[in-house]
Write a protein that holds these residues in place. Structure first.
Motif, short mmCIF file in Angstrom:
data_model
loop_
_atom_site.label_atom_id
_atom_site.label_comp_id
_atom_site.label_asym_id
_atom_site.label_seq_id
_atom_site.Cartn_x
_atom_site.Cartn_y
_atom_site.Cartn_z
N ALA A 72 -2.99 42.48 56.87
CA ALA A 72 -4.64 41.57 56.28
C ALA A 72 -4.47 40.03 56.81
O ALA A 72 -5.18 39.08 57.22
N GLN A 75 -5.05 38.72 60.31
CA GLN A 75 -6.02 39.34 60.57
C GLN A 75 -6.91 37.51 60.21
O GLN A 75 -7.80 37.18 60.80
N ARG A 76 -6.49 37.56 59.41
CA ARG A 76 -7.49 36.75 58.50
C ARG A 76 -7.18 35.06 59.58
O ARG A 76 -7.43 33.93 58.89
N LYS A 80 -9.34 38.77 66.33
CA LYS A 80 -8.88 39.47 67.36
C LYS A 80 -8.99 39.06 68.83
O LYS A 80 -10.57 39.53 68.95
N CYS A 135 -21.61 38.42 60.28
CA CYS A 135 -21.55 39.58 59.32
C CYS A 135 -21.11 39.12 58.29
O CYS A 135 -21.23 39.73 57.37
N HIS A 136 -20.77 38.39 57.49
CA HIS A 136 -20.73 37.84 56.63
C HIS A 136 -21.57 37.75 55.56
O HIS A 136 -22.00 38.59 54.32
N THR A 139 -22.21 41.54 53.76
CA THR A 139 -21.10 42.03 52.90
C THR A 139 -21.63 41.73 52.08
O THR A 139 -21.18 42.24 50.92
N HIS A 520 -12.56 36.69 56.58
CA HIS A 520 -12.50 38.40 55.37
C HIS A 520 -13.43 38.97 56.79
O HIS A 520 -13.40 39.82 56.26
N ASP A 522 -14.49 41.56 59.01
CA ASP A 522 -13.94 43.10 59.95
C ASP A 522 -14.26 42.86 61.62
O ASP A 522 -15.00 42.77 61.62
N THR A 523 -12.69 43.46 62.17
CA THR A 523 -13.18 42.90 63.62
C THR A 523 -14.11 43.12 64.17
O THR A 523 -14.51 43.28 65.15
N HIS A 524 -13.97 45.09 63.60
CA HIS A 524 -14.93 46.35 64.42
C HIS A 524 -16.76 45.11 64.04
O HIS A 524 -17.40 46.02 65.19
N ASP A 525 -17.08 44.75 63.58
CA ASP A 525 -18.10 44.55 63.37
C ASP A 525 -18.49 43.44 63.71
O ASP A 525 -19.79 42.60 64.54
#
Length: 570
Positions: A72, A75-76, A80, A135-136, A139, A520, A522-525
């Motif tokens: 994680a 990723q931050r 990606k 995307c945020h 959440t 934070h 998600d890469t897919h999102d």
């Protein structure tokens, strides 16, 4: 085109997967002996090479994706496949949206710390920052669920006026949290389109207790279909604007007639005259205009008005001030329904007439006497129109006072409606003797009856506002921000069409919060949101006025067409 970079790889900073057990089967995870995700990343502080050591599930029966779990922390650092850190992306978004800087300015500020071009700054903003903020926003669905379970959701719906037949931008927000539920474009504004736009919100299964919107004809049945058990409030400001239409039109006509009458009598006096044969007024800079020394025999401060610099006597200054006041009053503009320029001009000219009458009684200066005589005639000619418009304006102001809860004890919607209805009856009664007042009252009553089903929910539903002005101000704020960052009205309109739905989503309140939010995601999102951005912007791929670019696009169409097998013969 990617920015060419000459970056030196450093020994990799290796991150380890933080998980101890498999999130699918809860068996222990084993650390792999290889590295993944090796790449060189530019942050605001350094160029670094990063990689991570994944972990894999030891359970042979565990199947699913991913087979290996990344770190994680890795990723931050950066998205990606991205080689610019989240802190760079956050800085670009912050400077663009909060600082309202042009892209070339943002690039110049970053260039001292990051190897990046202006085109890549644009790319990171459009295809990284805006999708990350969207995307945020998603959440916060759990927050909406808590609010829905506690009090129910209160939604605001509004659309931006379409430009030249282009799709209309609409936004739906939850008012208690400020969260954006839907923000996007509608090709048509009919019932079917509105239902398709709103239905995904209803499909969330969250209780919606009320909505506020303008009174669009097609929106009303759509809301009734999608949210049949929700109160639908209508904007009070739009109610008054519609009710005041004939009053505003008559007021505008009176303002023009009043202006013409005053200029017919006092035109020669009102044209500004100075002792110098010049059209230059106050000037500053390296070579400013001279400053007249203030009189030594008066305790009053020096006159700074440009039109009063030439006269040398107090008498002349007073005359010029009166004329300047009349000139100004003839330029007033209205803001219906409550700021009626014709009514205001008449009343302010009446004040000037009273003032001039006192001056003339003391000393009948010829020009002031002419002003007094002219204003008396004009105000007498326009008195009947003013009296009728003043009566209609009073009706609107009293209706607004009845609906305004400020300073009044708590009232139910039924109580407000009863008081409002009683005053409408009074308006009808007061208008019977005058055909023009009857015309005004008929329009007010007709529009009031039309709006009555949606005006009074706000008094019974906590959190439901009386107007939809906040949404309209958001549209104006975004438009002003885009205008300030482009410098062109046309460019701002184009950006609204291309990315307005993302621009309308508010970002976090500080740069540090922005960085924490986007890192934070998600890469897919993010990949899905980038596809939405790309798909929407593709709709404008042929929207260019450049002859070279448009010819190149047409040549490409010909090339693609010729590559296809002929179906209909040569």
């Amino acid at each position: 085109m990617r920015t060419p970079k000459d970056l030196t790889r450093t020994p990799p900073t290796i991150f380890s997967c933080e998980l101890e057990t498999c999130p699918r089967c809860h068996h222990p995870l084993s650390e792999a002996h290889y590295l993944n995700g090796r790449k060189t990343v530019q942050t605001m502080f350094q160029v670094m090479t990063i990689a991570y050591r994944p972990k894999v599930c030891v359970n042979p029966e565990c199947s699913g994706v991913p087979k290996a779990f990344p770190s994680a922390a890795w990723q931050r650092v950066a998205p990606k496949h991205g080689t610019y850190g989240y802190d760079v992306i956050a800085q670009i978004g912050w400077e663009r949206q909060t600082g309202r800087e042009h892209f070339e300015v943002v690039q110049a500020q970053l260039a001292t710390r990051v190897d990046i071009s202006e085109s890549h700054v644009r790319y990171l903003y459009h295809y990284q920052y805006l999708p990350l903020i969207a995307c945020h926003e998603r959440t916060h669905l759990d927050e909406l669920k808590r609010v829905g379970a506690s009090t129910g959701l209160v939604l605001s719906l509004d659309g931006l006026m379409p430009v030249g037949g282009e799709p209309q931008l609409w936004v739906v927000r939850e008012l208690q949290t400020g969260r954006t539920l839907r923000s996007g474009w509608l090709l048509r504004q009919d019932e079917t389109a509105f239902v398709e736009f709103l239905q995904p919100i209803a499909d969330l299964g969250l209780p919606v207790i009320a909505l506020i919107s303008d009174k669009q004809v097609a929106l009303l049945p759509a809301v009734a279909r999608v949210f049949p058990h929700s109160a639908h409030g209508w904007c009070h400001v739009h109610y008054f604007k519609n009710a005041a239409e004939p009053v505003a039109d008559a007021d505008e006509a009176m303002k023009k007639a009043l202006r013409q009458e005053v200029r017919a009598d006092l035109g020669e006096l009102l044209r500004p005259k100075t002792l110098e044969n010049t059209g230059v007024l106050t000037v500053t800079g390296l070579v400013p205009s001279p400053v007249e020394s203030p009189p030594t025999d008066t305790a009053e401060p020096p006159v700074t008005s440009a039109s009063a610099t030439a006269p040398t006597t107090e008498r002349e200054r007073i005359v010029q001030d009166i004329l300047h006041r009349v000139r100004y009053l003839l330029t007033l503009k209205g803001r219906p329904p409550f700021r009626l320029a014709g009514v205001e001009t008449y009343e302010r000219l009446l004040d000037v007439k009273r003032c001039v009458a006192q001056l003339v009684r003391h000393d009948p200066e010829p020009r002031l006497a002419q002003v007094l005589q002219g204003l008396r005639r004009v105000l007498k000619v326009m008195r009947r129109d003013y009296t009728q418009l003043r009566q209609a304006a009073d009706w609107l102001e009293q209706l607004s006072a009845i609906l305004d809860p400020e300073g009044k004890p708590a009232r139910s919607g039924a109580e407000v409606q009863a008081e409002w209805r009683a005053y409408l009856d009074q308006i009808v009664e007061e208008s019977q003797s005058t055909p023009r007042l009857l015309e005004f009252s008929s329009k007010i009553v007709k529009v009031s009856n039309s709006y009555a089903p949606g005006l009074f929910h706000t008094y019974d539903v906590p959190g439901l506002p009386r107007t939809n002005n906040d949404r309209e101000s958001e549209f104006r704020d975004v438009t002003r921000r885009l205008l300030s960052t482009t410098g062109q009205v046309g460019a701002a309109k184009r950006l609204l069409l291309r990315e307005g739905a993302w621009e309308l989503i508010p970002g976090p309140a500080s740069l540090s919060e922005t960085l924490a939010a986007i890192s934070h995601v998600d890469t897919h999102d993010l990949q899905q949101e980038q596809q939405r951005v790309h798909a929407h912007r593709q709709r404008f791929r042929l929207h260019t006025r450049s002859p070279q670019q448009s010819q190149g696009q047409l040549d490409q169409l010909v090339k693609r067409w010729k590559a296809l097998p002929a179906v209909n013969g040569p």
